[in-house]
Enzyme design. Structure first.
Site, PDB file in Angstrom:
ATOM      1  N   GLU A  82     -37.714 -14.252  -4.459  1.00 42.46           N
ATOM      2  CA  GLU A  82     -37.323 -14.958  -5.681  1.00 42.46           C
ATOM      3  C   GLU A  82     -36.590 -14.017  -6.638  1.00 42.46           C
ATOM      4  OE1 GLU A  82     -39.606 -17.467  -9.263  1.00 42.46           O
ATOM      5  OE2 GLU A  82     -40.764 -16.313  -7.797  1.00 42.46           O
ATOM      6  N   LYS A 107     -35.704 -24.197  -8.742  1.00 44.20           N
ATOM      7  CA  LYS A 107     -37.166 -24.209  -8.792  1.00 44.20           C
ATOM      8  C   LYS A 107     -37.640 -25.336  -9.707  1.00 44.20           C
ATOM      9  CE  LYS A 107     -40.955 -20.934  -9.773  1.00 44.20           C
ATOM     10  NZ  LYS A 107     -41.241 -19.525 -10.189  1.00 44.20           N
ATOM     11  N   CYS A 135     -41.723 -20.112  -4.896  1.00 48.27           N
ATOM     12  CA  CYS A 135     -42.970 -19.621  -5.474  1.00 48.27           C
ATOM     13  C   CYS A 135     -43.883 -20.732  -6.009  1.00 48.27           C
ATOM     14  CB  CYS A 135     -42.653 -18.580  -6.549  1.00 48.27           C
ATOM     15  SG  CYS A 135     -44.037 -17.448  -6.893  1.00 48.27           S
TER      16      CYS A 135
END
EC number: 6.3.5.1
Length: 543
Positions: free
Chosen positions: A46, A113, A149
């Site tokens: 990330e 994300k 994540c």
């Protein structure tokens, strides 16, 4: 006909803000993955290009152009392999935490994300706009999904992947360490793989960034939740994963499942990595610390040597009239055993000089902790002078128990640049000392066995001023890490007067902790990014 895909998982250590350096690393690893390992794709963590967490660097207007330039470089220099990499990127007037797929000169897919963490050490909502759409791209005709994540700590993105009928999920992470977190991740990933009906390649970054430690431990999970592979912790590594689309099977040739480390091992390795990266990434020549003959400085010395090597570590014993011969002997033994440069500088002359100059100010006043604190401040001045002259970082040695209750001296033993044990409770300090001695001799046994003392007064012991550390650390855990009230802690069986005193000490010493050096975070509630309490406050912890 079965389709096979080979993916390299690049568990790398980046430098926040070094966009050109991080980009070059991506290019070098991608070319190696293509040329040597015949990988079809290479997966990076990330926000690799900016490093994680970039914090308010994301507010700099120039980051947009720098990231765009980095992506162009990858497009120009890497061909014939899919590069899956994280970066911050502006789209439609907002900044997104993005995962992109670069192939043969263009960005063929991007995923924003969706779940932005805003708790503990995270504040991504300060910077990013949340995405709201899944992303599936094809590699050799096989649909692959992207997630980032925190997305997997919620069920929504996994259910989207299931709806898209993706055959393999690539999950980019910058997930910071705390004790036992990797077990939590593994359990979570099994659940998400079953929900998505899709195998997961979970890639985590590794390295130290100020107080945060990223522990690696990348994982491969089958669609039924079976744990196929877990990578090494606290070190860079690269794993080749072979995927067969015939049955969604996965293998990691030549690699074995890395077992979970013990609490003592993971804590110690986190401390070593934290010191190494803080010192090296900030360009210090080495470190210097005060070696007292006590347990905290002994463990700190061992960590420093394992992080940097003995040639970059200097230890200074600074005795006073209350320093015992045992402390002198043990400090010298530690330095000799670990092979560091060692010197002895008495603080007696400078202490007397201060007292002479303060004689009129202190006239008619009894001795108290002022004189004890002055000893510590003499030592702090010496260490900072050595730091300035030699370009060494001063490592302080205060543990979490001491930092919590203010059992430390501002501009004295708190003077320095990095506190190795800042988030390590005293009882755990003893346990990791025993762990370190199990690797090779480092800390004399009587340092571990003797009652702890600051040696600022005759026959002084820590327990003259504090509860027994077994009791203290349990109260501190309940109050600081689990947010128990005073009443709730007392209900656990602790003495009411002790509980109230400990909590009061924690609350009134916030001003000290604000001025303390940064230090490695190993618990879920460290003093720093995790815990942001006001200094000036009328709050009472009873309820």
């Amino acid at each position: 006909m079965s389709t096979s895909i080979r993916v390299m998982m690049a568990q790398i250590n980046t430098l926040v803000g070094d966009i050109p350096g991080n980009t070059q690393r991506v290019i070098d690893v991608a070319l190696e993955a293509r040329n040597r390992h015949r990988a079809d794709a290479v997966l990076f963590p990330e926000l690799t290009l900016s490093g994680y967490p970039p914090e308010d660097l994301l507010l700099r207007p120039s980051i947009r152009n720098r990231i765009d330039s980095a992506i162009r470089r990858i497009c120009e220099e890497v061909r014939d392999i899919h590069v899956v990499v994280g970066y911050p990127r502006y789209r439609d007037g907002g900044l997104y935490n993005m995962a992109g797929v670069i192939y043969n000169g263009e960005v063929i897919a991007e995923y924003a994300k969706q779940c932005l963490p805003n708790y503990q050490v995270f504040d991504e909502m300060r910077y990013f706009v949340a995405g709201d759409k899944p992303c599936v791209f094809e590699l050799k005709g096989v649909p692959l999904a992207l997630t980032v994540c925190e997305d997997l700590w919620h069920s929504g993105p996994a259910l989207q992947v299931a709806e898209q009928n993706a055959r393999l999920m690539l999950n980019l992470n910058a997930s910071p360490f705390h004790i036992d977190k990797s077990r939590q991740r593994l359990q979570l990933l099994s659940e998400r793989a079953r929900q998505a009906n899709c195998p997961i390649l979970y890639l985590n970054q590794v390295g130290g960034q100020d107080e945060l430690i990223f522990d690696g431990g990348s994982k491969v999970i089958a669609a039924d939740g079976t744990h196929i592979f877990q990578g090494r912790f606290f070190e860079e590594d690269f794993y080749l994963v072979d995927y067969s689309d015939e049955d969604q099977s996965l293998s990691v040739p030549g690699e074995e499942f890395t077992p979970f480390p013990t609490v003592e091992q993971s804590t110690y390795e986190a401390l070593v990595l934290g010191v190494r990266d803080y010192v090296n990434k900030n360009g210090f020549k080495g470190v210097v610390l005060g070696l007292s003959g006590g347990i905290d400085s002994a463990v700190t010395l061992a960590v420093a040597v394992d992080a940097l090597g003995p040639d970059r570590v200097e230890a200074v014993m600074m005795p006073f009239r209350y320093t015992s011969s045992m402390s002198l002997e043990d400090a010298e033994a530690e330095a000799d055993t670990l092979g560091v440069r060692y010197s002895v500088i008495s603080i007696e002359p400078m202490f007397e000089a201060f007292m002479t100059q303060l004689e009129d100010e202190f006239s008619g006043m009894a001795k108290d902790t002022t004189e004890e604190n002055l000893q510590a401040r003499c030592r702090g001045v010496l260490l900072m002078a050595i730091s300035n002259k030699k370009g060494y970082l001063v490592l302080t040695t205060g543990n979490k128990s001491e930092m919590a209750v203010g059992y430390s001296t501002l501009y004295g033993d708190m003077a320095g640049g990095f506190d190795v044990l800042k988030d390590v409770p005293k009882t755990l300090v003893y346990r990791i000392a025993e762990y370190r001695n199990g690797l090779s001799p480092a800390i004399p046994q009587r340092v571990i066995d003797r009652p702890p003392s600051a040696e600022l007064a005759p026959d002084q012991k820590d327990q003259d001023s504090l509860p027994d550390y077994d009791v203290l650390d349990r109260i501190l855990e309940l109050y600081i890490e689990r947010d128990y009230s005073a009443h709730a802690i007392i209900a656990e069986g602790f003495d009411e007067a002790v509980v109230n005193r400990v909590i009061r000490l924690v609350d009134i010493n916030e001003y000290k902790r604000r001025q303390a050096p940064v230090g490695v975070r190993i618990t879920q509630r460290g003093f720093g990014r995790d815990r942001r309490y006001p200094i000036t406050s009328g709050w009472k912890a009873g309820d």
